[in-house]
Design a protein around this motif. Sequence first.
Motif, PDB file in Angstrom:
ATOM      1  N   ASP A 282       0.830  -1.213   0.000  1.00 28.10           N
ATOM      2  CA  ASP A 282       0.000   0.000   0.000  1.00 28.10           C
ATOM      3  C   ASP A 282       0.861   1.258   0.000  1.00 28.10           C
ATOM      4  N   GLY A 283       1.916   1.248  -0.823  1.00 30.08           N
ATOM      5  CA  GLY A 283       2.827   2.373  -0.844  1.00 30.08           C
ATOM      6  C   GLY A 283       3.156   2.822  -2.254  1.00 30.08           C
ATOM      7  N   ASP A 284       3.598   4.070  -2.349  1.00 28.26           N
ATOM      8  CA  ASP A 284       4.124   4.613  -3.597  1.00 28.26           C
ATOM      9  C   ASP A 284       5.628   4.363  -3.647  1.00 28.26           C
ATOM     10  N   VAL A 285       6.185   4.472  -4.844  1.00 29.19           N
ATOM     11  CA  VAL A 285       7.626   4.346  -5.017  1.00 29.19           C
ATOM     12  C   VAL A 285       8.122   5.585  -5.767  1.00 29.19           C
ATOM     13  N   TYR A 286       9.059   6.293  -5.153  1.00 31.42           N
ATOM     14  CA  TYR A 286       9.738   7.413  -5.797  1.00 31.42           C
ATOM     15  C   TYR A 286      11.039   6.870  -6.384  1.00 31.42           C
ATOM     16  N   VAL A 287      11.240   7.079  -7.675  1.00 30.90           N
ATOM     17  CA  VAL A 287      12.394   6.534  -8.377  1.00 30.90           C
ATOM     18  C   VAL A 287      13.268   7.691  -8.855  1.00 30.90           C
ATOM     19  N   ALA A 288      14.470   7.799  -8.305  1.00 31.48           N
ATOM     20  CA  ALA A 288      15.416   8.808  -8.759  1.00 31.48           C
ATOM     21  C   ALA A 288      16.081   8.309 -10.040  1.00 31.48           C
ATOM     22  N   VAL A 289      15.962   9.102 -11.108  1.00 31.42           N
ATOM     23  CA  VAL A 289      16.568   8.766 -12.399  1.00 31.42           C
ATOM     24  C   VAL A 289      17.438   9.933 -12.843  1.00 31.42           C
ATOM     25  N   ASP A 290      18.487   9.620 -13.603  1.00 37.92           N
ATOM     26  CA  ASP A 290      19.451  10.642 -13.992  1.00 37.92           C
ATOM     27  C   ASP A 290      18.959  11.551 -15.105  1.00 37.92           C
ATOM     28  N   SER A 291      18.006  11.070 -15.927  1.00 41.50           N
ATOM     29  CA  SER A 291      17.601  11.829 -17.103  1.00 41.50           C
ATOM     30  C   SER A 291      16.237  11.349 -17.570  1.00 41.50           C
ATOM     31  N   GLY A 292      15.668  12.085 -18.534  1.00 38.25           N
ATOM     32  CA  GLY A 292      14.412  11.663 -19.118  1.00 38.25           C
ATOM     33  C   GLY A 292      14.541  10.342 -19.851  1.00 38.25           C
ATOM     34  N   GLY A 293      15.697  10.133 -20.511  1.00 41.11           N
ATOM     35  CA  GLY A 293      15.917   8.865 -21.192  1.00 41.11           C
ATOM     36  C   GLY A 293      15.955   7.701 -20.229  1.00 41.11           C
ATOM     37  N   GLU A 294      16.615   7.892 -19.074  1.00 41.87           N
ATOM     38  CA  GLU A 294      16.652   6.825 -18.076  1.00 41.87           C
ATOM     39  C   GLU A 294      15.273   6.603 -17.476  1.00 41.87           C
ATOM     40  N   GLN A 295      14.485   7.655 -17.361  1.00 39.02           N
ATOM     41  CA  GLN A 295      13.121   7.498 -16.871  1.00 39.02           C
ATOM     42  C   GLN A 295      12.321   6.580 -17.793  1.00 39.02           C
ATOM     43  N   SER A 296      12.448   6.775 -19.105  1.00 38.52           N
ATOM     44  CA  SER A 296      11.720   5.927 -20.049  1.00 38.52           C
ATOM     45  C   SER A 296      12.136   4.471 -19.908  1.00 38.52           C
ATOM     46  N   SER A 297      13.436   4.256 -19.758  1.00 40.24           N
ATOM     47  CA  SER A 297      13.934   2.883 -19.606  1.00 40.24           C
ATOM     48  C   SER A 297      13.432   2.256 -18.311  1.00 40.24           C
ATOM     49  N   ALA A 298      13.498   3.023 -17.220  1.00 40.32           N
ATOM     50  CA  ALA A 298      13.045   2.505 -15.929  1.00 40.32           C
ATOM     51  C   ALA A 298      11.542   2.241 -15.953  1.00 40.32           C
ATOM     52  N   TYR A 299      10.786   3.128 -16.604  1.00 38.39           N
ATOM     53  CA  TYR A 299       9.338   2.938 -16.694  1.00 38.39           C
ATOM     54  C   TYR A 299       9.015   1.606 -17.382  1.00 38.39           C
ATOM     55  N   SER A 300       9.669   1.365 -18.517  1.00 46.25           N
ATOM     56  CA  SER A 300       9.415   0.125 -19.247  1.00 46.25           C
ATOM     57  C   SER A 300       9.781  -1.094 -18.413  1.00 46.25           C
ATOM     58  N   SER A 301      10.908  -1.015 -17.724  1.00 48.06           N
ATOM     59  CA  SER A 301      11.372  -2.136 -16.918  1.00 48.06           C
ATOM     60  C   SER A 301      10.398  -2.434 -15.781  1.00 48.06           C
ATOM     61  N   LEU A 302       9.925  -1.411 -15.104  1.00 48.68           N
ATOM     62  CA  LEU A 302       9.016  -1.604 -13.970  1.00 48.68           C
ATOM     63  C   LEU A 302       7.637  -2.057 -14.441  1.00 48.68           C
ATOM     64  N   ALA A 303       7.144  -1.417 -15.496  1.00 52.97           N
ATOM     65  CA  ALA A 303       5.808  -1.769 -15.989  1.00 52.97           C
ATOM     66  C   ALA A 303       5.756  -3.211 -16.476  1.00 52.97           C
TER      67      ALA A 303
END
Length: 548
Positions: free
Chosen positions: A115-136
């Motif tokens: 029942d929690g949120d996750v805050y993900v620190a990413v270095d850039s917008g490109g890394e955010q896209s990669s992390a999003y795909s990996s988590l989803a």
Amino acid sequence: MKTRTGLVGTGLAVAWAAPLMFVLVAVAAPETDEPLPRGDRLVYPEGAAIPRSLTPVERRHLEAHPLLPPRSDGPPTGPIHCVAEYEPMEGILIAWESFYSILRELALNVTTIGDGDVYVAVDSGGEQSSAYSSLASYGVDMDRVHFVVRQTDTVWIRDYGPRYIYEGECRAIVDHTYNRPRPNDDAFNDYFSIYKNHAEYDLPLVHGGGNYHLNALDEGNASRLICNENPGLSEQEIIDLWLDYQNVYTTLWEPFPTYVDSTQHIDMWMQIVADDVIIISDWPYDPGSTQDQICDGAAADFASWGWTVHRTPARRVYYTHYTYTNMVVCNDLVMIPYYTNGSVAPLNDDALAAVEAACPDKTIVQINCESIIGSAGAIHCIVMHVPEPWGGENPTAYLKNCNGGEEFDPGEQIEINWISDDDVEVTGVDLLLSTDGGANYDTTIVQDTDDDGAYTWTVPDVYTTQGRIRVVVHDDDGNSGFDDSDGDFTINGSSLPGDLDGDGDVDTADLLALLADWGCSGENCPGDVDGDGDTDTADLLLLLANWG
């Protein structure tokens, strides 16, 4: 309830009884990824498995560039509660730097079970896209994932991330100088405090956050590594700083030898799971060793103080300290390590049983930590907790000054300071003045000002010994909250509320003049003490408050 991702272990009783079937030989320490020197700073390659402990390159760097505690503007000013990990959480914070499979597992369990949120620190917008795909793709509930685009150096956010307190009813961050020469990690909390609009206080200590455990009763624990990191301070001075900034009374324990645990952090051998329930490592393969004596001594002390103590096995295999106390609690979820190393795997089930006994009402999930434990840390080391907002959906505020005892003169410029908090965002602030000790806040100082924590107020020409300020915060959902001055302040104005005849006293003559004007409404009402255009009960109460 318990779940595990992967291998099922065998029973601990058999493993403890079995003789050791191998011979210890001289083995070189495992190779580690290293940062790259660039002038007077180090650069950390993306994806590098930088260990939690200092690398050789970092040790050489520190010889030329020693760490210094931050300059501090002082501790929080008003009631403080430092948040324990088992208290209600909004979620956890992670850094997308390495050990991605474990980060995915943590995020999946927190968003679907914890029942929690996750805050993900990413270095850039490109890394955010990669992390999003990996988590989803892993099944993480992406509605509960928030990306914080800010560069970090390493995954070990427990050691450099934000230590949360409540100041009044508002979340605030206590920061420290990270005990590693990792500049982006060390600067992360400055950015996260702005991202969350949370106040931040700089604790003047060099420190690693994993070397601290506390309960919700303001009782904390750290190893004496903290003394080595801050040689200019005595033990008592260090304890007093934690008391000033976190309102926690801290007990210091002897650290493990570095050949057992290179971090010497206390989260490698203890975890507090309730106000008086603690889990402490035991060393069945090293009875009487230094680490065994430290853990047994702590267990005995906590038991003598009335705590319930549970023990999980620990084992050192060559250069690796295998621990089960390096676990993560998030609301009703507990995530604990398990290992596949043949010498350690037999301990998995007994560690699970101990945690189940310590946390009988929580869901226990085991996570494979074999890939990370050789880097001197496990899952507790790569998360930081973000507590839930005190007011839930309703914003909260804390007035930091004008809290009683001050004397102000008309025309004086006073900076009113406050902090705020909300589950989403505070979008506007009102400041109100009371001259009758808080019975009425009928004078508006400013309405719908920015929530920047400061407003310069020009003190009006009124006389009162019962002045108070109210700060009211609003969000876009129509919710509001407020905080008032704790006590009365004085405004030394020439106009004494209730002195209708101007003789410098509030007495019977003024009372009779007010009663004669009772019910008047408009611009010319001689009995209108509070200036709202009406002569009514509020004016009578204000006159009586200044009687004599």
